[in-house]
Design an enzyme around this catalytic site. Structure first.
Site, short mmCIF file in Angstrom:
data_model
loop_
_atom_site.label_atom_id
_atom_site.label_comp_id
_atom_site.label_asym_id
_atom_site.label_seq_id
_atom_site.Cartn_x
_atom_site.Cartn_y
_atom_site.Cartn_z
N ASP A 148 0.81 -1.22 0.00
CA ASP A 148 0.00 0.00 0.00
C ASP A 148 0.84 1.27 0.00
OD1 ASP A 148 -2.99 1.12 0.91
OD2 ASP A 148 -1.34 2.26 1.78
N VAL A 180 -5.26 2.34 -0.13
CA VAL A 180 -5.17 1.78 -1.48
C VAL A 180 -5.55 0.30 -1.47
CG1 VAL A 180 -3.70 1.45 -3.50
CG2 VAL A 180 -3.40 3.48 -2.07
N ASP A 181 -5.14 -0.41 -0.42
CA ASP A 181 -5.56 -1.81 -0.28
C ASP A 181 -7.08 -1.89 -0.22
OD1 ASP A 181 -3.27 -3.45 -0.27
OD2 ASP A 181 -2.78 -2.84 1.76
N TYR A 182 -7.69 -1.03 0.58
CA TYR A 182 -9.15 -1.07 0.73
C TYR A 182 -9.84 -0.78 -0.60
CZ TYR A 182 -13.78 -0.57 2.76
OH TYR A 182 -15.10 -0.74 3.03
N GLY A 185 -9.53 -3.66 -2.90
CA GLY A 185 -10.49 -4.69 -2.51
C GLY A 185 -11.87 -4.40 -3.07
#
Length: 408
Positions: A148, A180-182, A185
């Protein structure tokens, strides 16, 4: 109660850490059966990302930490060593009856195990195979690993985040959570759902869905990136200043701070009245929002001096009466004790083997006809190994033999 929206959908989840697991969790919340594949012994890498861990009543160390708990509810945990041929065979057998397979390995890693898209497609042509990576399946950076914070830097997000140039502490800054990960997802979930719909309405065709953090962060820059594409200039860091309406930002009061966003000219007039300075609304520098953007530093400085005269609660009450958007700067304790947050049920309780009333954050989507009401705790490592393997014909003796060989 009606069945959940994704009831009947079966997902094989080989993702680890955050972006992929968050996506699989979203789909699990919506009713999909999600079988999470973890390494025997260690499990998902997230389990080793440090404290806080749940407390074991017996005082034993465990691997159920906050990082893992936030992204793995409503799943089954199956331990499989995919580096072993017997483990690879288990994955292929499970994939035959799955609608979706998800993975976030480096590009090409699963091909050597015959677990890549083409290999799985050969045994299940209708499979929706979603790959979540740092940089995507193509391009010069495809082989790289990506986290991230690296993508916040490379994708431009850090360049427009942080204190205003010239202020103390100015310079690029990372957004606190792994945002950014969220977002990746969420994009993965959207891609999977779209592919499932396409398969249903167009005769059973599966496909490979390629989602990556780099694409996601660039797309998420939205109007900031569009400014650059229009005039070739990167927007400056704006600190806590808002985007669009002006004035907008954090203002210090006698006992704390508040966030204010003046979204249009009418709101500006009413804010000036609340501040006891209605004449500002007719000042040629500030009459229209475009004027206030040009003279942003001036109006922000004037407002800053005025807000310093009274406490936060006073200003918030008066601004609310005037219909001007504003809010307190809440910490997490204040967020989860907020009456609106409580009324929306954003904190849910689950029965975890180590804690009977474990708190989790509910799925943010609310349905009128198929509400998400039941949440199952993130599984202990390998908790469902025996049951899942039984569905593909592995009896107890065979499972025990695989355990001895550390395959499961």
């Amino acid at each position: 109660m009606s069945a959940l929206p994704l009831s009947g959908i079966k997902i094989l989840d080989l993702t680890r850490v955050l972006a992929g697991p968050l996506s699989a969790q979203m789909l699990a919340d919506l009713g999909a059966e999600v079988i999470k594949i973890e390494r025997p012994g260690g499990g998902d890498d997230a389990r080793a990302f440090g404290p806080p861990y749940l407390k074991d009543p017996a005082g034993k160390q465990n691997n159920n930490n906050s990082f893992y708990l936030c992204a793995n509810r409503n799943k089954k945990s199956l331990t499989v060593n995919i580096a072993a041929p017997e483990g690879q065979e288990i994955i292929r057998e499970l994939a035959k009856s799955c609608d979706v397979m998800m993975e976030n390995y480096k590009v090409g890693d699963l091909k050597r195990y015959r677990l890549d898209y083409e290999s799985i497609k050969a045994i299940n042509p209708g499979i929706i195979y979603c790959s979540v990576t740092g940089f995507g399946q193509t391009g010069p950076y495809a082989p790289r690993a990506g986290y991230d914070a690296i993508l916040q830097a490379m994708g431009g997000l850090m360049s427009v985040t942080g204190h205003i140039d010239g202020e103390p502490g100015a310079g690029p800054m990372k957004v606190g959570p792994s945002i950014v990960d969220y977002m990746t997802g969420m994009n993965s979930s959207i891609g999977i759902l779209a592919a499932l719909y396409h398969r249903k309405v167009n005769g059973g065709e599966g496909q490979h869905v390629d989602v990556c953090l780099f694409d996601t962060v660039i797309a998420a820059l939205s109007h900031y990136a569009q400014i650059f594409l229009v005039n070739g200039q990167t927007p400056p860091r704006r600190g806590t200043w808002g985007n669009g309406g002006m004035p907008a930002g954090v203002f210090r009061c006698t006992d704390g701070e508040l966030m204010l966003v003046v979204g249009n000219d009418g709101q500006f007039q009413r804010t000036c009245a609340v501040l006891g300075a209605p004449e500002l609304a007719t000042d040629p520098r500030f009459v229209k929002n475009n004027d206030r953007v040009v003279h942003g530093k001036e109006i922000m400085a004037i407002f800053a001096g005025m807000f310093l005269k009274k406490p936060v609660a006073y200003w918030l009450e008066e601004l609310e009466k005037a219909g001007v958007p504003s809010g307190p700067i809440n910490d997490f304790s204040q967020v989860f004790s907020d009456p609106h947050v409580r009324s929306r049920g954003m904190q849910v309780k689950v029965n975890h083997p180590l804690q009977s009333d474990l708190s989790l954050i509910r799925n943010a989507i609310t349905f009128s006809g198929t509400p998400v009401k039941d949440y199952r705790a993130p599984p202990l490592l390998g908790a469902d190994t025996k049951d899942v393997l039984a569905t593909i014909g592995y009896d107890e003796a065979k499972v025990e033999a695989l355990k001895e060989k550390k395959i499961v």
